[in-house]
Write an enzyme that holds these catalytic residues in place. Structure first.
Site, PDB file in Angstrom:
ATOM      1  CE1 TYR A 162      -4.305  -1.656   0.524  1.00 52.33           C
ATOM      2  CE2 TYR A 162      -2.795  -3.335   1.341  1.00 52.33           C
ATOM      3  CZ  TYR A 162      -4.046  -2.971   0.880  1.00 52.33           C
ATOM      4  OH  TYR A 162      -5.039  -3.918   0.770  1.00 52.33           O
ATOM      5  CD  GLU A 163      -0.634   5.443  -3.617  1.00 52.35           C
ATOM      6  OE1 GLU A 163      -0.512   6.594  -3.163  1.00 52.35           O
ATOM      7  OE2 GLU A 163      -1.328   5.178  -4.607  1.00 52.35           O
ATOM      8  CB  SER A 164       0.291   4.097   3.999  1.00 54.25           C
ATOM      9  OG  SER A 164      -0.213   2.766   3.980  1.00 54.25           O
ATOM     10  N   GLY A 165       3.056   2.429   2.850  1.00 54.48           N
ATOM     11  CA  GLY A 165       4.315   1.788   3.195  1.00 54.48           C
ATOM     12  C   GLY A 165       4.205   0.428   3.854  1.00 54.48           C
TER      13      GLY A 165
END
Length: 266
Positions: A61-64
């Site tokens: 996910y883009e949040s890491g």
């Protein structure tokens, strides 16, 4: 909107346009794929694939969060539920630099306000960039995803305003002016499929969209009327495979029981 029913053995299964898009997107994913995914329909498609034919799928996910296995529906890319069972949690910078720019992401999901016949996406401005009719949110990470993932999947409602022959602004490159122009810029991969609520479209050898399958009950004329150029159809265009009972159960009972993204729920 209900599109009819699918058949699993002797059992008739009702499904919606959104559920058909989710199941069809899930089928584009392969076991062992690493997917950079957001929330909404792409998230449901990835989790459905992981629970069916691709158990070794890895979601970033883009949040890491890396190799996430959320036990509940995430409502944003920053939802703490994404840390559930994750292999690691890294800064967003590392997620994009080490994983995406490093060529470690197989698939990225994208959408946009406009998608043209070569898979270029506009999420920046409608009309002239300097004096637009509508100013849109912009790229976020979409340009990086479209430039660096080995395959991209595009999901969008099939409407004429969303599918012009050429986008007003190229936020995220598809095949630009043709497949070779993408290669000339040193970009990885490219769009592989566009999945809408009417059809599944693929790209020919020159990087131009054509219709591969029509959803049940949808005609060629309906697809053409919702497309801003004279789109071609495959010689052997067939009906899009419909969801089976187990896929619908997973979507409605486990993945999105409140209908946050599918519009169902109790």
């Amino acid at each position: 909107m209900s599109r009819g029913d699918a058949t699993d053995s002797d059992e008739s299964v009702d499904y919606t346009d959104t559920e058909l898009m989710i199941t069809r997107a899930a089928q584009e994913l392969r076991n062992d794929d690493t997917v950079l995914v957001g929330v909404g329909v792409p998230n449901l498609a990835c989790n459905l694939a992981k629970r069916t034919h691709a158990p070794d799928l890895q979601m970033i996910y883009e949040s890491g969060t890396v190799d996430s296995n959320p036990d509940a529906l995430p409502l944003s890319i920053g939802d703490p539920v994404l840390a559930t069972g994750a292999r690691s949690i890294v800064p967003m910078y590392e997620g994009f630099s080490r994983y995406l720019q490093g060529g470690r992401v197989d698939v990225g999901f994208l959408g946009g306000a406009q998608i043209d016949k070569r898979g270029n996406i506009n999420s920046t401005a409608i009309g002239d960039y300097g004096d637009p009719t509508v100013r849109l949110p912009g790229s976020g990470g979409a340009c990086e995803i479209s430039s660096n993932a080995h395959r991209t999947l595009i999901i969008a409602p099939h409407q004429k305003r969303r599918f012009p022959e050429s986008v007003d602004f190229v936020t995220s490159p598809g095949y630009l002016d043709g497949e070779e122009s993408r290669e000339d810029l040193g970009l990885r991969g490219g769009p592989e499929a566009v999945i809408t609520d009417k059809a599944v479209m693929k790209f020919d050898d020159d990087g131009e969209l054509y219709v591969e399958t029509l959803h049940p009950g949808v005609t060629r004329e309906e697809v053409q009327a919702a497309t801003g150029w004279e789109i071609r159809f495959a010689d052997d265009v067939t009906a899009t495979p419909t969801p089976d009972a187990d896929e619908i159960r997973l979507i409605r009972e486990e993945l999105d029981p409140d209908g946050v993204y599918t519009g169902g729920g109790d």
